[in-house]
Design an enzyme around this catalytic site. Structure first.
Site, PDB file in Angstrom:
ATOM      1  N   LYS A   1       0.840  -1.211   0.000  1.00  0.00           N
ATOM      2  CA  LYS A   1       0.000   0.000   0.000  1.00  0.00           C
ATOM      3  C   LYS A   1       0.868   1.252   0.000  1.00  0.00           C
ATOM      4  CE  LYS A   1      -2.432   2.623   3.577  1.00  0.00           C
ATOM      5  NZ  LYS A   1      -1.320   3.223   4.326  1.00  0.00           N
ATOM      6  N   ASN A   2       1.849   1.318   0.885  1.00  0.00           N
ATOM      7  CA  ASN A   2       2.582   2.571   1.020  1.00  0.00           C
ATOM      8  C   ASN A   2       3.566   2.831  -0.123  1.00  0.00           C
ATOM      9  OD1 ASN A   2       1.064   3.282   3.186  1.00  0.00           O
ATOM     10  ND2 ASN A   2       2.574   2.678   4.739  1.00  0.00           N
TER      11      ASN A   2
ATOM     12  N   ARG B   1      -3.827  10.137   3.527  1.00  0.00           N
ATOM     13  CA  ARG B   1      -2.617  10.869   3.829  1.00  0.00           C
ATOM     14  C   ARG B   1      -1.762  11.087   2.571  1.00  0.00           C
ATOM     15  NH1 ARG B   1      -0.986  14.125   7.439  1.00  0.00           N
ATOM     16  NH2 ARG B   1       1.256  14.163   7.635  1.00  0.00           N
TER      17      ARG B   1
ATOM     18  N   CYS C   1      -5.346   8.458   8.527  1.00  0.00           N
ATOM     19  CA  CYS C   1      -5.600   8.001   9.894  1.00  0.00           C
ATOM     20  C   CYS C   1      -5.171   9.077  10.878  1.00  0.00           C
ATOM     21  CB  CYS C   1      -4.797   6.743  10.186  1.00  0.00           C
ATOM     22  SG  CYS C   1      -5.373   5.293   9.302  1.00  0.00           S
TER      23      CYS C   1
ATOM     24  N   ARG D   1       0.273  15.227  12.571  1.00  0.00           N
ATOM     25  CA  ARG D   1       1.107  14.701  11.477  1.00  0.00           C
ATOM     26  C   ARG D   1       1.516  15.873  10.585  1.00  0.00           C
ATOM     27  NH1 ARG D   1      -1.615   9.295   9.069  1.00  0.00           N
ATOM     28  NH2 ARG D   1       0.490   8.964   8.277  1.00  0.00           N
ATOM     29  N   PRO D   2       2.486  16.658  11.044  1.00  0.00           N
ATOM     30  CA  PRO D   2       2.876  17.844  10.275  1.00  0.00           C
ATOM     31  C   PRO D   2       3.538  17.472   8.948  1.00  0.00           C
ATOM     32  CG  PRO D   2       4.378  17.502  12.121  1.00  0.00           C
ATOM     33  CD  PRO D   2       3.309  16.464  12.245  1.00  0.00           C
ATOM     34  N   ILE D   3       3.566  18.442   8.006  1.00  0.00           N
ATOM     35  CA  ILE D   3       4.287  18.207   6.748  1.00  0.00           C
ATOM     36  C   ILE D   3       5.355  19.287   6.546  1.00  0.00           C
ATOM     37  CG2 ILE D   3       2.486  16.871   5.563  1.00  0.00           C
ATOM     38  CD1 ILE D   3       1.776  19.487   4.043  1.00  0.00           C
ATOM     39  N   ASP D   4       5.863  19.822   7.683  1.00  0.00           N
ATOM     40  CA  ASP D   4       6.854  20.899   7.593  1.00  0.00           C
ATOM     41  C   ASP D   4       8.120  20.485   6.839  1.00  0.00           C
ATOM     42  OD1 ASP D   4       6.963  19.270  10.037  1.00  0.00           O
ATOM     43  OD2 ASP D   4       8.818  20.363  10.441  1.00  0.00           O
ATOM     44  N   GLN D   5       8.506  19.222   6.947  1.00  0.00           N
ATOM     45  CA  GLN D   5       9.739  18.795   6.272  1.00  0.00           C
ATOM     46  C   GLN D   5       9.547  18.690   4.761  1.00  0.00           C
ATOM     47  OE1 GLN D   5      12.716  18.593   8.037  1.00  0.00           O
ATOM     48  NE2 GLN D   5      11.291  19.445   9.541  1.00  0.00           N
TER      49      GLN D   5
ATOM     50  N   ASP E   1       3.562   0.719  12.148  1.00  0.00           N
ATOM     51  CA  ASP E   1       2.324   0.173  11.581  1.00  0.00           C
ATOM     52  C   ASP E   1       2.003  -1.230  12.093  1.00  0.00           C
ATOM     53  OD1 ASP E   1       2.162   2.521  10.174  1.00  0.00           O
ATOM     54  OD2 ASP E   1       3.026   1.689   8.340  1.00  0.00           O
TER      55      ASP E   1
ATOM     56  N   ILE F   1       7.346   6.884  16.965  1.00  0.00           N
ATOM     57  CA  ILE F   1       7.016   7.600  15.723  1.00  0.00           C
ATOM     58  C   ILE F   1       5.704   8.359  15.908  1.00  0.00           C
ATOM     59  CG2 ILE F   1       6.666   7.374  13.216  1.00  0.00           C
ATOM     60  CD1 ILE F   1       9.386   6.296  14.047  1.00  0.00           C
TER      61      ILE F   1
ATOM     62  N   ARG G   1      -9.086   0.560   3.713  1.00  0.00           N
ATOM     63  CA  ARG G   1      -8.119   1.479   3.117  1.00  0.00           C
ATOM     64  C   ARG G   1      -6.792   0.783   2.856  1.00  0.00           C
ATOM     65  NH1 ARG G   1      -6.700   5.938   6.476  1.00  0.00           N
ATOM     66  NH2 ARG G   1      -5.163   5.960   4.831  1.00  0.00           N
TER      67      ARG G   1
HETATM   68  N1  EPU Z   1       6.999  14.323  10.686  1.00  0.00           N
HETATM   69  C1  EPU Z   1       7.237  15.660  10.960  1.00  0.00           C
HETATM   70  N2  EPU Z   1       7.284  16.538   9.908  1.00  0.00           N
HETATM   71  C2  EPU Z   1       7.097  16.151   8.621  1.00  0.00           C
HETATM   72  C3  EPU Z   1       6.871  14.791   8.353  1.00  0.00           C
HETATM   73  C4  EPU Z   1       6.825  13.890   9.400  1.00  0.00           C
HETATM   74  O1  EPU Z   1       7.404  16.053  12.118  1.00  0.00           O
HETATM   75  O2  EPU Z   1       7.151  16.984   7.741  1.00  0.00           O
HETATM   76  C5  EPU Z   1       6.989  13.344  11.799  1.00  0.00           C
HETATM   77  C6  EPU Z   1       5.642  12.648  11.929  1.00  0.00           C
HETATM   78  O3  EPU Z   1       4.741  13.399  12.710  1.00  0.00           O
HETATM   79  C7  EPU Z   1       6.047  11.339  12.553  1.00  0.00           C
HETATM   80  C8  EPU Z   1       7.409  11.051  11.945  1.00  0.00           C
HETATM   81  O4  EPU Z   1       7.883  12.301  11.468  1.00  0.00           O
HETATM   82  O5  EPU Z   1       6.199  11.483  13.934  1.00  0.00           O
HETATM   83  C9  EPU Z   1       7.416  10.070  10.809  1.00  0.00           C
HETATM   84  O6  EPU Z   1       6.449  10.438   9.841  1.00  0.00           O
HETATM   85  P1  EPU Z   1       6.571  10.043   8.295  1.00  0.00           P
HETATM   86  O7  EPU Z   1       6.594  11.279   7.496  1.00  0.00           O
HETATM   87  O8  EPU Z   1       7.667   9.059   8.114  1.00  0.00           O
HETATM   88  O9  EPU Z   1       5.167   9.335   8.067  1.00  0.00           O
HETATM   89  P2  EPU Z   1       4.237   9.442   6.813  1.00  0.00           P
HETATM   90  O10 EPU Z   1       5.059   9.549   5.576  1.00  0.00           O
HETATM   91  O11 EPU Z   1       3.177  10.471   7.017  1.00  0.00           O
HETATM   92  C10 EPU Z   1       4.206   6.903   6.327  1.00  0.00           C
HETATM   93  C11 EPU Z   1       3.142   5.860   6.160  1.00  0.00           C
HETATM   94  C12 EPU Z   1       2.522   5.531   7.505  1.00  0.00           C
HETATM   95  C13 EPU Z   1       3.614   5.084   8.463  1.00  0.00           C
HETATM   96  C14 EPU Z   1       4.733   6.132   8.541  1.00  0.00           C
HETATM   97  C15 EPU Z   1       5.912   5.703   9.379  1.00  0.00           C
HETATM   98  C16 EPU Z   1       2.301   6.358   3.972  1.00  0.00           C
HETATM   99  C17 EPU Z   1       1.204   6.882   3.151  1.00  0.00           C
HETATM  100  N3  EPU Z   1       2.126   6.378   5.273  1.00  0.00           N
HETATM  101  O12 EPU Z   1       3.537   8.056   6.845  1.00  0.00           O
HETATM  102  O13 EPU Z   1       1.635   4.459   7.276  1.00  0.00           O
HETATM  103  O14 EPU Z   1       3.070   4.863   9.725  1.00  0.00           O
HETATM  104  O15 EPU Z   1       5.208   6.438   7.215  1.00  0.00           O
HETATM  105  O16 EPU Z   1       6.484   4.560   8.856  1.00  0.00           O
HETATM  106  O17 EPU Z   1       3.314   5.898   3.466  1.00  0.00           O
HETATM  107  C18 EPU Z   1      -0.216   3.076   7.703  1.00  0.00           C
HETATM  108  O18 EPU Z   1       0.099   2.445   6.684  1.00  0.00           O
HETATM  109  O19 EPU Z   1      -1.071   2.674   8.536  1.00  0.00           O
HETATM  110  C19 EPU Z   1       0.457   4.343   7.969  1.00  0.00           C
HETATM  111  C20 EPU Z   1      -0.015   5.235   8.819  1.00  0.00           C
END
Ligand code: EPU
Length: 430
Positions: free
Chosen positions: A22-23, A93, A117, A122-126, A305, A327, A397
């Site tokens: 999925k991811n 997401r 979820c 879940r910020p996207i600042d990075q 996960d 995480i 999902r």
């Molecule tokens: N984070 C920040 N700033 C950012 C991005 C992330 O502070 O700009 C923090 C997040 O809040 C979190 C950590 O960094 O604490 C890791 O987040 P990451 O960005 O790696 O997560 P993601 O890309 O939003 C993906 C998977 C998630 C999985 C995480 C961690 C997808 C679509 N989602 O999320 O999958 O839990 O990586 O491995 O790829 C799931 O499949 O159930 C799921 C939630």
């Protein structure tokens, strides 16, 4: 609306086949935008996140032909850079990957803030930091993100947090940028390697994926190609845990065992017997499982996960187990539901402390998110009597045909349409 009904206590036996990841899928589909000709993606899981993304691609002009359940041909040549409306974007997401892909291809994008979820903030600042470093101007207006660049120029980007999404999104934006981009402190998840493989097959120049420094040299354009998705390590891990919890002998087919090393190590510590070959795992469980502690970490650490499904298994282990999610510290919504099923779990200082062994009892429970849903299904398989799980849309999902796969393993599990009265009760509970 549907619910899942599980009659617990039946042992699982047989083979379950794992689908494409999925991811990976949710990043590969938006990545297809970057090509000038048709991209064929094979091994797509039939899950609602994939359907939503395909539908967004069609909304912006892609021509999509589905060959079979799993194979899709995406012709991106008529895609136009129009704003992507909020409705569908909010369903998941991964819609944030349209930011990187649209910015890379058209140097502009407008897209609603992503949903998905709720696991705490879940910020996207990075992601934004990366886009800005590449030369984009990013603004947030009324819940939508607007990105615009005269041109994108390669840059050196250090991620303050190791992020799967930011790493992939920056790769998507950088492959067509002018010059060299370096992503430092990059995430190393197998899904990132899968996306880089697709981009490389399209003609991108990417080095170092799977390490914490990724180097990208921008190219002028990218071509269509064919790609097969890697197996879903989280779906595989979920069935491995189900087999350890309630299995006699279960074979998990279409898996890359190396992707699950942290999980398999913990299960062996508990006393589960695991035999592995290139693409299969044979799980044989024992009666007296031992407690273990887990702490979720970025790959190759224990995946967040799988934390929720693993917690259900730990209720059966002898002794005290401590689960800490580094995480997503707030990913604990399954705990109250497991307590309803008789689990003895305390939450202290952000960790779940599980005392076992406990015989779970069937109950009415609600899946608040995708992996909480998986954890409740596993708990239902282990419980005495009947468990009813609502919130099935979350499970859909990310898991293709979960009930059918479990029925094939001998579980007594089915889906049923909820009555109007039940739906009303659910709404008032929220
Ligand atoms: N984070 C920040 N700033 C950012 C991005 C992330 O502070 O700009 C923090 C997040 O809040 C979190 C950590 O960094 O604490 C890791 O987040 P990451 O960005 O790696 O997560 P993601 O890309 O939003 C993906 C998977 C998630 C999985 C995480 C961690 C997808 C679509 N989602 O999320 O999958 O839990 O990586 O491995 O790829 C799931 O499949 O159930 C799921 C939630």
């Amino acid at each position: 609306m549907e619910k899942i009904i599980v009659e617990g206590g039946h042992l699982l036996q047989g083979t379950v086949r794992v689908n494409g990841a999925k991811n990976s899928a949710v990043a590969l589909l938006p990545a297809a935008i970057l090509a000038d000709s048709t991209v064929t993606i094979d091994g797509l899981p039939n899950i609602s996140d994939v359907n939503t993304l395909n539908s967004i691609l069609e909304d912006i002009g892609a021509k999509i032909v589905r060959d079979s359940n799993q194979k899709v041909h995406i012709d991106p040549s008529s895609i136009v850079s129009i704003p992507i409306p909020n409705g569908k974007v909010k369903k998941l997401r991964a819609s944030y990957y349209f930011m990187g892909a649209m910015l890379g291809k058209f140097k502009r994008a407008a897209i609603g803030l992503p949903g998905g979820c709720y696991l705490g903030p879940r910020p996207i600042d990075q992601h934004i930091k990366g886009f800005e470093a590449l030369g984009a101007k990013v603004t947030n207006e009324k819940g939508a993100i607007y990105l615009h660049a005269e041109k994108l120029k390669g840059a050196r980007i250090y991620l303050d947090v190791v992020s799967v999404g930011a790493t992939i999104n920056i790769m998507l934006a950088a492959v067509l940028a002018e010059g060299k981009t370096t992503i430092e402190n990059a995430a190393k998840e197998p899904e990132i390697i899968d996306v880089a493989t697709l981009l490389t097959n399209m003609g991108a120049k990417i080095k170092g994926v799977g390490t914490d420094i990724i180097r990208i040299e921008g190219v002028k354009n990218l071509n269509g190609c064919r790609h097969t998705i890697i197996p879903d390590r989280i779906e595989a891990g979920t069935y491995v845990i189900a087999a350890a919890a309630q299995g006699k002998e279960v074979i998990i087919d279409n898996v890359i065992p190396e992707h699950l090393e942290s999980l398999l190590a913990k299960l062996r510590e508990m006393g589960v017997s695991i035999e592995q070959s290139d693409e299969q795992l044979l799980i044989t469980t024992k009666k007296n499982l031992q407690s273990v502690d887990i702490k979720t970490l970025v790959y190759p650490g224990f995946p967040t996960d799988l934390q929720q499904p693993f917690t259900s298994l730990l209720t059966k282990a002898e002794g005290t187990s401590v689960v800490t999610d580094t995480i997503y510290a707030a990913r604990l919504k399954h705990i109250d539901e497991l307590r309803r099923m008789n689990a003895k779990i305390k939450v202290e200082g952000g960790s779940a402390i599980i005392s076992g062994p406990i015989q779970l009892e069937g109950a009415l429970v609600k899946a608040s998110d995708l992996r909480a849903g998986a954890s409740l299904v596993i708990a239902g398989l282990m419980a005495n009597g009947m468990t009813e799980i609502t919130g099935v849309e979350h499970i859909e999902r990310g898991y293709e045909n979960m009930t059918e796969k479990l029925v094939n393993l001998g579980a007594r599990i089915r889906r049923e349409t909820m009555s109007d009265e039940e739906v009303k009760q659910l709404d008032t509970k929220i």
